[in-house]
Enzyme design. Structure first.
Site, PDB file in Angstrom:
ATOM      1  N   TYR A 145       7.554 -33.380   7.321  1.00  0.00           N
ATOM      2  CA  TYR A 145       8.829 -32.870   6.878  1.00  0.00           C
ATOM      3  C   TYR A 145       9.756 -33.282   8.496  1.00  0.00           C
ATOM      4  O   TYR A 145       9.184 -33.032   9.467  1.00  0.00           O
ATOM      5  CB  TYR A 145       9.930 -32.681   5.895  1.00  0.00           C
ATOM      6  CG  TYR A 145      10.065 -31.470   6.231  1.00  0.00           C
ATOM      7  CD1 TYR A 145       9.773 -30.611   7.622  1.00  0.00           C
ATOM      8  CD2 TYR A 145      10.493 -30.597   5.466  1.00  0.00           C
ATOM      9  CE1 TYR A 145      10.114 -29.370   7.782  1.00  0.00           C
ATOM     10  CE2 TYR A 145      10.608 -29.195   5.466  1.00  0.00           C
ATOM     11  CZ  TYR A 145      10.714 -28.345   6.799  1.00  0.00           C
ATOM     12  OH  TYR A 145      11.507 -27.365   6.889  1.00  0.00           O
ATOM     13  N   GLU A 146      11.082 -34.628   8.280  1.00  0.00           N
ATOM     14  CA  GLU A 146      11.091 -35.023   9.609  1.00  0.00           C
ATOM     15  C   GLU A 146      10.605 -35.570  10.541  1.00  0.00           C
ATOM     16  O   GLU A 146       9.942 -36.135  11.445  1.00  0.00           O
ATOM     17  CB  GLU A 146      11.751 -33.948  10.444  1.00  0.00           C
ATOM     18  CG  GLU A 146      12.831 -32.771  10.708  1.00  0.00           C
ATOM     19  CD  GLU A 146      13.950 -33.626   9.876  1.00  0.00           C
ATOM     20  OE1 GLU A 146      14.458 -35.107  10.571  1.00  0.00           O
ATOM     21  OE2 GLU A 146      15.124 -33.150   9.499  1.00  0.00           O
TER      22      GLU A 146
END
Lengths: 595, 595
Positions: free
Chosen positions: B440-441
């Protein structure tokens, strides 16, 4: 979403075109393994794995096994699937026809096992463990034991376990406390103790469960030399083949694990359970090693099976998922985005997965073929060579293919991005399932110690020569082959590294065993990577002869994948070599309290 | 069993002795971060993490979040823990005192965040996401928005989210479909669309949830240049600071994930929800990147937190578990076996974990300190340098520390053997929790592309010089230092490799962007390893000055760990370099259908 189709084309490539395994028909007992039969078996196994086992893989993971009042229930559908599997004769596929088996060679069995592990690794544990028990009884049991247990294990109506580990001992089995005391009748023993981590120790798939248990006789010497092997059935077998009274063995609980949740991992309590000695008193470790060697190859194949399944899922997603544009301009301008397979970094992941998977298959199939020669060849020299080779390579197959299994499964998750982390997509399950294979049947650290500690030095390096000599000859042969010039020199260089590392360990390890211990894990991987490199060059040779035919694309992909392996993966050997040569001093000088 | 004690001694080493971070008091707004205060904050944070958050880590994983009729419940104990955490002022620790925050510098905050992630990564998601929302509103919001939301987010009585991803788009946010239409009042918009993977999208810890949502205005140009940022509260804020009517946003379901199970990952449905523009129309990506850069550093720190926790668990077990004997003879002859920490292969694993963990801490702390200069330094030249440096290093911290997080967590499981695979021991949870941080990110592949595609070439290499020049000067300085002779030359060699690889990518990438794409992941790791190598040499310098004092053992261990890093881990750079230099041709020539 996870998908699975048995990779029959690549299996045929490995079995037939690369290794020429059809020649195993020359071995007594393998006469029937003709190309037609082998193809038919693989195709049929593929269907069972795709249509019966794979559909239960996700649901089995979600539901897991349940334990209540000593009873273990497998997830919904497992009972029916096991019946289908059993009735198809798959449990006893590699077992002796004398006991009702199909007598198929190991080299075929390994490919089928790979499919089972791809489709449903948890399911595969049940027949897989039976096979270990079968092997131990077949080799060390009395005639009566063989007649009582082998037909049932072959048929699959009974299953088997291997009961080694206890709460305070896993790797170090010399610490075993489970004891055997004289029983009511001649030859009977009362077994008492607690075993943990017993796969398939209790479940609802079979009418009886046959435990192979390590325990100590009353007069046992301490440590590893005082351990005997016993057969302890859950229900007492009756003369007519049916089951009688319940024996004094019961499941105390099941473990809650990271993965293989549909495989019951049991605490087994033996309370004066009736058992019979298998093999000689105090020689249980020898019998157990027989089971373990076969099991170690099987665990390596679990890593391979997960790799294939994860690779297929990743390719499928990379073709379907559209996101962003190719860096060199839109490839699918009619869509709002290109499929992610256009991106080099996605291709890097997919090719890494592919190169390890197919390389792993070549390696596992090769060792399995040699195992057939080790078990059945009539020529004692050839048989001995095969035995040596299998002994050398078994820890490598177990250790390296299971490490790669986890690496590949993790890449599979990464290709999926956020969806890879969500359970329903099925990719993260491969990571969780694959992880155990690096641990059980001897952690990979133990495999590495087995390699450097037992196998390298055995018979003054005789095992080692079974790999080094043929590889050396092969390199000599291809050095002048213009067709292979991209591969020959790099392979030769890596082989030199492997030889140097071997010499270093052999020499330094003599005066300081910590030197061998410090090098072991990196050396095992170095060895495995070089062995796969060798197989990849042989695959290129085969492929180059077929570039004009109907399947030119298949063979071209083999060459590209081999190039990728040589360019991107094999160079790890340099780092491994440097780590090995740095020795043990730094890691041993660290004060225990300073960690 | 997993254990956790805040590593205060090593944090002080990194913060004070290595980086001299106490000097941040020279920055406006950081005057109060005196050594005494920093020590007190770290100690207090350690207590909260050890005694409040860590005890809920396993139970939170087992129980997970539940979803029923649109309501999300966090696991038992989370509400109370959040209250304790909030009342302690920890949510707004790094927030502006103008809004009720403590105004602590980033370099302190990072260490506290590491502790939170070690103790309970899932818990940390709730305040962590609030921080992203806080940053976006603070930088781009109107005064009214700031007054309405920032005090509440700082206090923690309200929490925040970042709503980016939609079912068909994650990495490629240009495909976003969520739309904003004119609302009932001036400046109000009606937001409609579905967002997925929204961490803390719905839960029971706070009175209100403030969503920062990417959506398209009616006149939005297509693609990435037509995306705007909106603030959409779950409940309408009232003038008096209380909450009013429910807004048209609801949780549709929560995901079942591999890990971070106590963190609610939500599907959020916006159905004409009232929202207000944050920042300029169509400039939402710019605002989002502000949030993402901070978040990426935070995600890297999650990897670090997991490393520390896993390392502590592994060391604890390796000291307690007895199994086998040291290869050179019994170390604990009074026991039946030696603790497994005597074995070189176990030490290899532990030292790998230690070297990456402490190296990762040095790296994350260094970037965080520079972030303080980037945000607050009055000297424009120094501030620009710090900004450049942070821009360059952020993808490396995110990508490399999260990759290492997973590697270290997996080693932690391996040290435990079979017990590592059992949930109750807590080690496998680290593997599952750590895994998401690589995704994620922006997946780590995207971090690597950001590094090679955006950061390397920016301002004709200006960012790069912020790392290359100081490193170059440092190497010149230590080359003649006899005390550092084991390190200076290897570091110089690796730095040459990094420079060569950089040159190759810069040059080849110009004519063929696939060359940069093919190299990206290996390059990012190469960069990270060299950066850590540099920090390890600096750590050795500090340690050598303290070998005579009371804590000689601590400093000696630093030197041994640095040696281990240089001998066993840094040599990976060779393989990475070879992979980078092999280019993109092989991976791009593979036909899509042939995968």
């Amino acid at each position: 979403m996870a998908v699975y189709q048995a990779p029959l084309r690549d299996m045929r490539f490995t079995y037939r075109e690369l290794l020429g395994s059809d020649k195993v028909t020359e071995l007594p007992g393998c006469e029937e393994a003709t190309p037609d039969l082998v193809d038919a078996v693989l195709e049929e196994a593929g269907k069972v794995c795709e249509s019966v086992l794979f559909p239960l893989n996700r649901s089995g993971d979600e539901e897991g096994c349940t334990f209540e009042n000593g009873v273990v229930r497998t997830p919904k559908g497992f009972k029916e699937a096991y019946e289908t599997f059993r009735e198809g004769g798959w449990v006893g596929m590699a077992c002796d026809p004398d006991y009702g088996g199909q007598g198929l060679p190991n080299c075929v069995n390994t490919l089928v096992e790979e499919m089972i592990c791809s489709a449903n690794m948890s399911f595969g544990m049940y027949p897989g463990l039976s096979h270990g028990a079968y092997k131990a009884i077949k080799r060390f049991g009395t005639d009566e034991q063989k007649q009582t247990y082998l037909p049932k294990l072959t048929d699959g109506i009974w299953s088997g376990t291997m009961c080694l580990t206890e709460p305070h001992c896993g790797t170090d089995l010399g610490l075993i406390r489970t004891k055997a005391e004289p029983g009511a009748a001649e030859g009977e023993w009362k077994i008492t103790g607690t075993k943990i981590f017993i796969s398939a120790g209790e479940h609802d798939l079979t009418e009886n469960i046959i435990h192979l248990v390590l325990a100590r006789l009353p007069d046992a010497p301490p440590g590893i030399k005082g351990i005997s092997l016993f057969v302890v059935p859950k229900f007492m077998p009756k003369e007519d083949g049916s089951v009688g009274a319940r024996n004094g063995v019961a499941c105390g609980s099941i473990e809650h694990k990271m993965g293989i949740k549909a495989s019951a991992t049991c605490v087994m309590n033996f309370d004066e359970a009736t058992g019979w000695l298998v093999g000689e008193p105090h020689k249980g470790m020898r019998a157990m090693f027989t089971m373990m060697n076969a099991a170690r190859l099987g665990v390596g194949v679990q890593g391979l099976g997960i790799m294939e399944a994860s690779y297929q899922g990743a390719v499928d997603y990379a073709r379907e998922r559209t996101q962003g544009r190719a860096l060199t301009g839109a490839k699918a301008p009619e869509q709002k985005a290109d499929p992610i397979i256009v991106h080099p970094d996605v291709r890097r992941m997919l090719l890494t997965m592919k190169a390890y998977t197919e390389g792993g298959r070549m390696l596992a199939a090769w060792i399995s073929q040699e195992l057939d020669y080790a078990e059945k060849c009539q020529d004692p020299k050839r048989r001995q060579e095969a035995e040596d080779f299998v002994a050398l390579m078994t820890p490598i197959v177990k250790g390296v293919l299971t490490d790669l299994g986890s690496e590949v499964a993790n890449l599979g998750v990464q290709v999926y991005g956020g969806h890879g982390y969500i359970r329903e997509w099925g990719m993260e399950q491969y990571v969780r399932d694959a992880r155990i294979a690096q641990i059980y049947e001897g952690t990979n650290g133990i495999q590495a110690l087995d390699l450097v500690g037992r196998k390298l030095g055995a018979h003054t390096g005789r095992y080692l020569r079974r790999f080094f000599h043929p590889l050396s000859e092969y390199i000599d042969r291809i050095m002048d082959d213009d067709e292979l010039e991209d591969f020959a020199l790099p392979l030769a260089k890596q082989f030199v590294r492997l030889q140097q590392a071997t010499g270093y360990i052999a020499q330094k390890g003599l005066s300081n065993p910590n030197e061998a211990g410090a090098a072991a894990t990196d050396y095992m991987r170095l060895f495995g990577l070089v062995a796969m490199g060798y197989l990849w060059v042989r695959a290129v040779e085969v492929a180059k002869q077929n570039l004009d035919g109907d399947e030119a694309d298949f063979y071209k992909a083999k060459i590209t994948t081999a190039k990728f392996y040589f360019e991107r993966l094999l160079p790890q050997t340099g780092a491994l070599f440097a780590a090995i040569m740095s020795g043990s001093r730094t890691m041993m000088e660290m004060d225990e309290a300073a960690f």
